[in-house]
Design a protein around this motif. Structure first.
Motif, PDB file in Angstrom:
ATOM      1  N   ARG A  39       0.852  -1.201   0.000  1.00  0.00           N
ATOM      2  CA  ARG A  39       0.000   0.000   0.000  1.00  0.00           C
ATOM      3  C   ARG A  39       0.880   1.241   0.000  1.00  0.00           C
ATOM      4  NH1 ARG A  39      -4.804  -1.828   4.271  1.00  0.00           N
ATOM      5  NH2 ARG A  39      -5.161  -3.803   3.209  1.00  0.00           N
TER       6      ARG A  39
ATOM      7  N   PHE B 277       4.077  -0.067  12.290  1.00  0.00           N
ATOM      8  CA  PHE B 277       2.616  -0.001  12.329  1.00  0.00           C
ATOM      9  C   PHE B 277       2.032   0.313  10.951  1.00  0.00           C
ATOM     10  CE2 PHE B 277      -1.520   1.979  12.936  1.00  0.00           C
ATOM     11  CZ  PHE B 277      -2.130   1.022  13.723  1.00  0.00           C
TER      12      PHE B 277
ATOM     13  N   GLU C 193      -5.266  -0.342  15.302  1.00  0.00           N
ATOM     14  CA  GLU C 193      -5.785  -1.621  14.783  1.00  0.00           C
ATOM     15  C   GLU C 193      -4.669  -2.655  14.639  1.00  0.00           C
ATOM     16  OE1 GLU C 193      -7.633  -1.308  10.894  1.00  0.00           O
ATOM     17  OE2 GLU C 193      -7.395  -3.458  10.572  1.00  0.00           O
TER      18      GLU C 193
ATOM     19  N   ALA D  30      -5.835  -6.071  14.157  1.00  0.00           N
ATOM     20  CA  ALA D  30      -6.479  -7.083  13.329  1.00  0.00           C
ATOM     21  C   ALA D  30      -7.934  -6.703  13.156  1.00  0.00           C
ATOM     22  CB  ALA D  30      -6.381  -8.433  14.036  1.00  0.00           C
TER      23      ALA D  30
HETATM   24  N1  GAP Z   1      -8.517  -7.993   3.442  1.00  0.00           N
HETATM   25  C1  GAP Z   1      -8.916  -7.042   4.421  1.00  0.00           C
HETATM   26  C2  GAP Z   1      -7.883  -6.067   4.726  1.00  0.00           C
HETATM   27  O1  GAP Z   1      -6.870  -5.984   4.055  1.00  0.00           O
HETATM   28  P1  GAP Z   1      -7.247  -4.150   6.393  1.00  0.00           P
HETATM   29  O2  GAP Z   1      -7.840  -3.775   7.705  1.00  0.00           O
HETATM   30  O3  GAP Z   1      -7.055  -3.069   5.388  1.00  0.00           O
HETATM   31  O4  GAP Z   1      -8.167  -5.314   5.824  1.00  0.00           O
HETATM   32  C3  GAP Z   1      -5.758  -6.044   7.395  1.00  0.00           C
HETATM   33  O5  GAP Z   1      -5.852  -4.866   6.633  1.00  0.00           O
HETATM   34  C4  GAP Z   1      -4.631  -5.944   8.419  1.00  0.00           C
HETATM   35  O6  GAP Z   1      -3.408  -5.637   7.752  1.00  0.00           O
HETATM   36  C5  GAP Z   1      -4.831  -4.846   9.443  1.00  0.00           C
HETATM   37  O7  GAP Z   1      -5.587  -5.270  10.538  1.00  0.00           O
HETATM   38  C6  GAP Z   1      -3.398  -4.514   9.838  1.00  0.00           C
HETATM   39  O8  GAP Z   1      -2.954  -5.391  10.866  1.00  0.00           O
HETATM   40  C7  GAP Z   1      -2.601  -4.820   8.585  1.00  0.00           C
HETATM   41  N2  GAP Z   1      -2.241  -3.588   7.858  1.00  0.00           N
HETATM   42  C8  GAP Z   1      -3.033  -2.860   7.036  1.00  0.00           C
HETATM   43  N3  GAP Z   1      -2.355  -1.817   6.524  1.00  0.00           N
HETATM   44  C9  GAP Z   1      -1.101  -1.883   7.027  1.00  0.00           C
HETATM   45  C10 GAP Z   1       0.089  -1.102   6.867  1.00  0.00           C
HETATM   46  N4  GAP Z   1       0.145  -0.056   6.047  1.00  0.00           N
HETATM   47  N5  GAP Z   1       1.199  -1.469   7.551  1.00  0.00           N
HETATM   48  C11 GAP Z   1       1.194  -2.547   8.369  1.00  0.00           C
HETATM   49  N6  GAP Z   1       0.111  -3.326   8.534  1.00  0.00           N
HETATM   50  C12 GAP Z   1      -1.022  -3.015   7.884  1.00  0.00           C
END
Ligand code: GAP
Length: 440
Positions: free
Chosen positions: A171, A181, A255, A257
């Motif tokens: 992302r 994080f 967040e 999870a």
């Molecule tokens: N498929 C659903 C989904 O991707 P999300 O809440 O966008 O949902 C899931 O992402 C998990 O991925 C989150 O709960 C978080 O732990 C982790 N996550 C999301 N974006 C992140 C980022 N930029 N860096 C680290 N972990 C991330």
């Protein structure tokens, strides 16, 4: 952890897991796989490609909806998430004394917010033209929808069943920070759990509980976790209900999870776009339907960070009572035995006595086949114990002069600092038993 490409000054929000970090991360993933794949008949694992057919991202809604509002400072051209600026996230950072002030230069004049898609664009094939454009996956989920039928049929699964995946997702976050994080390249552990419509709410609650119990068993403290129910207006475009499991990070609750009720949104969307039926036929009733999907998901990197925070302990004045050590601060990483990077370290008391080194090497060769083990002969024995404590090493085995006489070694416990004499032939069994006790 190291900054990625450190010799070039690093890259924002990208990290490398070093030798110990990689071991810990692998152990986290192994514990998850054991619990949610190995011990479950109804969940199958896949390992799908990171780059998919670009039509996937049109159908899933990511091209349209996977965006954050972006604003740019008109003076210094630094870019920020508009919602973070308005909520005061940057207040107190750099030049921002107030809400709505640029932390880079202090100016207050920003461009209109525009949607910024977080997916990393790339090109398939040698020609960089739009028809070849696709994206690095921003979530592992989509391949579990596109492979739904293949997994269900080849594994002869009956609803309810799950598809699990552990893998990288990417992302292009506008505002990063807080170490692991919010990173641009992360790893997710997700399950898409296919259930009968009407039973989705029951399964939703079930997975929230499963996720919470997993975190407790990994060593997170109950008081550092809480649930956050997303209000209807902030739900992702695919979700009927989402509950986050938040962790109390030093920078605030965040967040860790989530569990989402994705309904039949994704299967129907991919069916429509691909022209392939993604229905399920109940073998008994012959009823045909699109299963609803409950999605428990978690980020490996965020869990890694939470576990480190939870396990890190500083003891003022030190635990050892020698005069010199009493002035120090001792650090212990109290990771569980199945997570800790090194389970047992082997120390020859001295490194200049051939017989002792030889015996220590024999013990190390014996242990490394069964445990994650490390051989260390540098420095005084007390220093080696403390070095081990800092990285969470569970047991230290010391081979001394007496070992040559009685075939026994000293087994030192990280947490109690107890030191027991154990016969070399009983060492593997003793360590195995003690590690097992520690995990219960
Ligand atoms: N498929 C659903 C989904 O991707 P999300 O809440 O966008 O949902 C899931 O992402 C998990 O991925 C989150 O709960 C978080 O732990 C982790 N996550 C999301 N974006 C992140 C980022 N930029 N860096 C680290 N972990 C991330």
């Amino acid at each position: 952890m190291f900054p990625s490409s450190e010799i070039y000054g690093g890259v924002e929000a990208l990290y490398d897991y070093g030798p110990l970090g990689s071991l810990l991360k692998n152990n986290i993933k192994a514990a998850w796989l054991k619990r949610f794949v190995q011990e479950r008949e109804e969940v199958s694992l896949i390992d799908a490609s990171v780059i998919m057919n670009p039509k996937v991202w049109e159908a899933s809604g990511h091209v349209q909806n996977f965006t954050d509002p972006l604003i740019e400072c008109k003076s210094c051209h630094a870019r920020f998430r508009a919602d973070y600026m308005v909520s005061g996230r940057f207040k107190g950072q750099g030049e921002a004394k107030d809400v709505n002030q640029c932390p880079s230069c202090g100016d207050r004049d920003f461009t209109e917010a525009k949607d910024f898609n977080l997916m990393f664009k790339t090109y398939l094939g040698a020609v960089q033209e739009e028809k070849n454009a696709t994206f690095l996956r921003p979530e592992t989920a989509q391949s579990m929808f596109t492979d739904f039928k293949l997994v269900q049929e080849t594994q002869r699964h009956k609803v309810p069943f799950g598809i699990a995946q552990v893998g990288k997702a990417f992302r292009n976050e506008i505002t990063t920070g807080n170490y692991l994080f919010r990173v641009k390249e992360m790893e997710q552990m997700e399950i898409e759990y296919f259930v009968k419509p009407g039973e989705d709410e029951k399964w939703f609650d079930y997975w929230v509980k499963e996720w919470q119990e997993f975190f407790l068993d990994m060593g997170l403290d109950k008081k550092n976790m809480r649930l956050y129910e997303h209000p209807k207006e902030s739900l992702a475009h695919y979700s009927k209900r989402t509950v986050d499991i938040e962790y109390k990070f030093p920078f605030g609750w965040g967040e860790l999870a989530g569990v989402a009720n994705r309904t039949d949104f994704d299967l129907k969307a991919h069916e429509k776009a691909s022209g392939e039926s993604l229905t399920y036929t109940d073998p008994e009733s012959k009823e045909k339907y699109h299963p609803f999907v409950i999605e428990p998901t978690m980020g490996v990197d965020r869990l890694f960070l939470a576990l480190l925070l939870e396990a890190y302990e500083e003891v003022q004045g030190a635990r050892t009572k020698t005069t010199k050590a009493a002035k120090e601060v001792e650090t212990i990483l109290k990771l569980k035995a199945f997570l800790t990077p090194i389970q047992v370290a082997v120390f020859p008391l001295v490194k200049n006595k051939e017989e002792i080194v030889k015996k220590a090497r024999e013990v190390f060769d014996l242990l490394k086949k069964r445990f994650s083990a490390q051989y260390d002969e540098t420095g005084a024995i007390g220093r080696r114990y403390r070095r081990g404590d800092e990285i969470g090493t569970f047991f230290a085995v010391t081979i001394d002069f007496e070992s040559l006489e009685d075939g026994a070694v000293t087994l030192r416990d990280r947490d109690t600092m107890s030191q027991d004499r154990v016969k070399i032939e009983e060492l593997v069994e003793t360590i195995e038993r003690k590690l097992h006790d520690k995990d219960d």
